[in-house]
Design a protein around this motif. Structure first.
Motif, PDB file in Angstrom:
ATOM      1  N   GLY A  77       0.929  10.097   7.174  1.00  0.00           N
ATOM      2  CA  GLY A  77       1.694   9.238   7.206  1.00  0.00           C
ATOM      3  C   GLY A  77       0.640   7.766   6.986  1.00  0.00           C
ATOM      4  N   PHE A  78      -0.406   8.065   7.959  1.00  0.00           N
ATOM      5  CA  PHE A  78      -1.607   6.883   7.970  1.00  0.00           C
ATOM      6  C   PHE A  78      -2.203   6.856   6.550  1.00  0.00           C
ATOM      7  N   GLU A  80      -0.935   7.815   3.835  1.00  0.00           N
ATOM      8  CA  GLU A  80      -0.170   7.565   2.434  1.00  0.00           C
ATOM      9  C   GLU A  80      -0.167   5.756   2.716  1.00  0.00           C
ATOM     10  N   LEU A  81       0.040   5.356   4.075  1.00  0.00           N
ATOM     11  CA  LEU A  81       0.038   3.919   4.319  1.00  0.00           C
ATOM     12  C   LEU A  81      -1.042   3.282   3.810  1.00  0.00           C
ATOM     13  N   PHE A  82      -2.091   3.655   4.217  1.00  0.00           N
ATOM     14  CA  PHE A  82      -3.493   3.005   3.872  1.00  0.00           C
ATOM     15  C   PHE A  82      -3.549   2.934   2.343  1.00  0.00           C
ATOM     16  N   SER A 116      -1.217   3.011   0.137  1.00  0.00           N
ATOM     17  CA  SER A 116      -0.337   2.093  -0.512  1.00  0.00           C
ATOM     18  C   SER A 116      -0.638   0.698  -0.315  1.00  0.00           C
ATOM     19  N   LEU A 117      -1.338   0.408   0.745  1.00  0.00           N
ATOM     20  CA  LEU A 117      -1.798  -0.954   1.211  1.00  0.00           C
ATOM     21  C   LEU A 117      -3.157  -1.144   0.085  1.00  0.00           C
ATOM     22  N   THR A 156      -1.490  -1.854  -3.378  1.00  0.00           N
ATOM     23  CA  THR A 156      -0.868  -3.023  -3.147  1.00  0.00           C
ATOM     24  C   THR A 156      -1.887  -4.267  -3.280  1.00  0.00           C
ATOM     25  N   MET A 179       4.930   8.883  -3.970  1.00  0.00           N
ATOM     26  CA  MET A 179       5.505   8.387  -2.655  1.00  0.00           C
ATOM     27  C   MET A 179       7.083   8.309  -2.998  1.00  0.00           C
ATOM     28  N   ASN A 186       9.568  10.391  -0.089  1.00  0.00           N
ATOM     29  CA  ASN A 186      10.542   9.661   0.444  1.00  0.00           C
ATOM     30  C   ASN A 186      12.050  10.023   0.144  1.00  0.00           C
TER      31      ASN A 186
END
Length: 129
Positions: free
Chosen positions: A37-38, A40-42, A44-45, A48, A89, A93
């Motif tokens: 999860g981390f 994928e979050l990083f 994505s950030l 972005t 992603m 989801n």
């Protein structure tokens, strides 16, 4: 539990860790899920931020410099990669929403944590009486 860091944990955390010490597969699954999860979050950030700068640069033609043009070319060169990442992603989801496995696993972890905390609360009540 024997590590230095664990000596400073609150009582509730120690009780929960004692329970999970007997079920290391749960800890492994939680850590694996957090790690993925981390990541994928990083990712994505980063995408972005990368695309936010590109959008701002693309909006204003006046005042653009050569470095801005190179940046936009780089974005265009990597747009397929970014689109594939975003599709991935979206698929993850979609699968998480459909799959009950994650919900069941998290419900099991939460249930066990509640049981342990309830036992501790009952012990404290009986000791105070």
């Amino acid at each position: 539990m024997e590590d230095e860091i664990c000596k400073n944990l609150p009582n509730e955390s120690e009780l929960l860790l004692n329970f999970y010490k007997e079920k290391p597969y749960l800890i492994d699954q939680v850590i694996t899920m957090l790690d993925l999860g981390f990541q994928e979050l990083f990712d994505s950030l980063l995408y972005t931020a990368y695309l936010a700068r590109a959008a701002e640069t693309a909006d204003y033609i006046v005042g653009r410099e050569e470095i801005d043009e190179k940046y936009l070319e780089e974005v265009r060169d990597h747009q397929n990669e970014m689109i594939e990442f975003m599709k991935g992603m979206a698929e993850i989801n979609r699968e998480l929403v459909k799959a009950d496995e994650l919900d069941e696993f998290m419900a099991e972890v939460e249930s066990e944590a509640r049981k342990e905390l309830q036992k501790e609360t009952e012990k404290e009540k009986s000791n105070n009486s």
